[in-house]
Design an enzyme around this catalytic site. Structure first.
Site, PDB file in Angstrom:
ATOM      1  N   ASP A 103      99.600  43.364  60.515  1.00 33.02           N
ATOM      2  CA  ASP A 103      99.759  44.242  61.862  1.00 33.02           C
ATOM      3  C   ASP A 103      99.295  44.491  63.666  1.00 33.02           C
ATOM      4  OD1 ASP A 103     100.193  48.033  60.953  1.00 33.02           O
ATOM      5  OD2 ASP A 103      99.446  47.162  62.867  1.00 33.02           O
ATOM      6  N   ILE A 104      99.692  44.589  64.096  1.00 31.29           N
ATOM      7  CA  ILE A 104      99.896  44.025  65.330  1.00 31.29           C
ATOM      8  C   ILE A 104      98.537  45.060  66.022  1.00 31.29           C
ATOM      9  CG2 ILE A 104     101.071  46.037  66.915  1.00 31.29           C
ATOM     10  CD1 ILE A 104     102.345  44.056  68.889  1.00 31.29           C
ATOM     11  N   GLY A 153     100.568  60.634  60.241  1.00 31.80           N
ATOM     12  CA  GLY A 153     100.964  59.520  60.691  1.00 31.80           C
ATOM     13  C   GLY A 153     101.702  58.363  60.633  1.00 31.80           C
ATOM     14  N   HIS A 185     107.011  50.717  55.390  1.00 34.55           N
ATOM     15  CA  HIS A 185     105.464  50.626  54.912  1.00 34.55           C
ATOM     16  C   HIS A 185     105.120  50.626  54.372  1.00 34.55           C
ATOM     17  CE1 HIS A 185     105.367  52.881  58.485  1.00 34.55           C
ATOM     18  NE2 HIS A 185     104.071  52.163  58.607  1.00 34.55           N
ATOM     19  N   HIS A 217     100.566  49.555  54.358  1.00 37.42           N
ATOM     20  CA  HIS A 217      99.310  49.151  55.148  1.00 37.42           C
ATOM     21  C   HIS A 217      98.550  48.584  53.994  1.00 37.42           C
ATOM     22  CE1 HIS A 217      99.541  51.624  58.838  1.00 37.42           C
ATOM     23  NE2 HIS A 217     100.882  52.099  58.051  1.00 37.42           N
TER      24      HIS A 217
HETATM   25  P1  5GP Z   1     102.682  53.827  60.738  1.00 39.56           P
HETATM   26  O1  5GP Z   1     102.275  54.654  61.835  1.00 39.56           O
HETATM   27  O2  5GP Z   1     103.859  54.120  60.928  1.00 39.56           O
HETATM   28  O3  5GP Z   1     101.654  54.328  59.101  1.00 39.56           O
HETATM   29  O4  5GP Z   1     102.541  52.230  60.849  1.00 39.56           O
HETATM   30  C1  5GP Z   1     103.312  51.191  62.290  1.00 39.56           C
HETATM   31  C2  5GP Z   1     102.472  49.725  62.081  1.00 39.56           C
HETATM   32  O5  5GP Z   1     102.648  49.668  63.088  1.00 39.56           O
HETATM   33  C3  5GP Z   1     101.350  50.682  63.292  1.00 39.56           C
HETATM   34  O6  5GP Z   1     100.149  50.410  62.748  1.00 39.56           O
HETATM   35  C4  5GP Z   1     101.520  49.606  63.992  1.00 39.56           C
HETATM   36  O7  5GP Z   1     100.277  49.129  64.730  1.00 39.56           O
HETATM   37  C5  5GP Z   1     102.228  48.369  63.420  1.00 39.56           C
HETATM   38  N1  5GP Z   1     103.538  47.815  64.767  1.00 39.56           N
HETATM   39  C6  5GP Z   1     104.553  48.444  65.106  1.00 39.56           C
HETATM   40  N2  5GP Z   1     104.754  47.886  66.091  1.00 39.56           N
HETATM   41  C7  5GP Z   1     104.315  46.773  66.048  1.00 39.56           C
HETATM   42  C8  5GP Z   1     104.918  45.594  65.902  1.00 39.56           C
HETATM   43  O8  5GP Z   1     105.889  45.252  66.909  1.00 39.56           O
HETATM   44  N3  5GP Z   1     104.632  44.008  65.472  1.00 39.56           N
HETATM   45  C9  5GP Z   1     104.020  44.547  64.182  1.00 39.56           C
HETATM   46  N4  5GP Z   1     103.212  43.630  63.488  1.00 39.56           N
HETATM   47  N5  5GP Z   1     103.080  45.741  64.415  1.00 39.56           N
HETATM   48  C10 5GP Z   1     103.293  46.569  65.084  1.00 39.56           C
END
Ligand code: 5GP
Length: 117
Positions: free
Chosen positions: A34-35, A96, A103, A105
């Site tokens: 994760d970034i 969130g 995906h 986590h």
């Molecule tokens: P969500 O909030 O949808 O459950 O999780 C999305 C996740 O994707 C977040 O934890 C966010 O940090 C990660 N994310 C968003 N953009 C990027 C990216 O460009 N590269 C990577 N490796 N992770 C990303």
């Protein structure tokens, strides 16, 4: 099965158009760091097929969903998360979810509290 019309951020990462540290790749799933990590180790396990979110999954996706969890376990082991790890799927805005491509986590490397925020 509901899928997004345009290519998602994670499809672009899968295709190498956006860089990410790739931890696993097979024909059905891949895993990236994760970034914006929320724990010392934080990675995402993502189906190659852009299923938007868990809510859209169907019975026919059962094998794929199981595969995502097995990849999560495998990569967690490879990264040494032997004291435990947490697996999270954010489904929908209130949970969130920010990227509409399913995906999983996986977070570890520190003690976790419960309930989550
Ligand atoms: P969500 O909030 O949808 O459950 O999780 C999305 C996740 O994707 C977040 O934890 C966010 O940090 C990660 N994310 C968003 N953009 C990027 C990216 O460009 N590269 C990577 N490796 N992770 C990303």
């Amino acid at each position: 099965m509901a899928e997004t019309d345009e290519r998602t951020l994670f499809q672009k990462i899968h295709d190498g158009e956006i860089p990410a540290e790739m931890l696993h790749r097979d024909d059905r799933a891949f895993a990236i760091r994760d970034i914006n990590p929320q724990a010392p180790t934080h990675f995402l396990v993502i189906p190659v097929r852009p299923l938007a979110r868990l809510e859209e999954a169907e019975e026919a996706d059962a094998d794929l969903l199981g595969h995502l969890l097995l990849v999560a376990r495998k990569v967690a082991g490879e990264l040494g998360l032997d004291k435990g790890f947490r697996v999270v799927i954010n489904n929908g805005r209130e949970a969130g979810e920010t990227v509409p491509h399913l995906h999983v986590h996986v977070l570890g490397g520190r003690p976790m509290t419960w309930p989550p925020g």
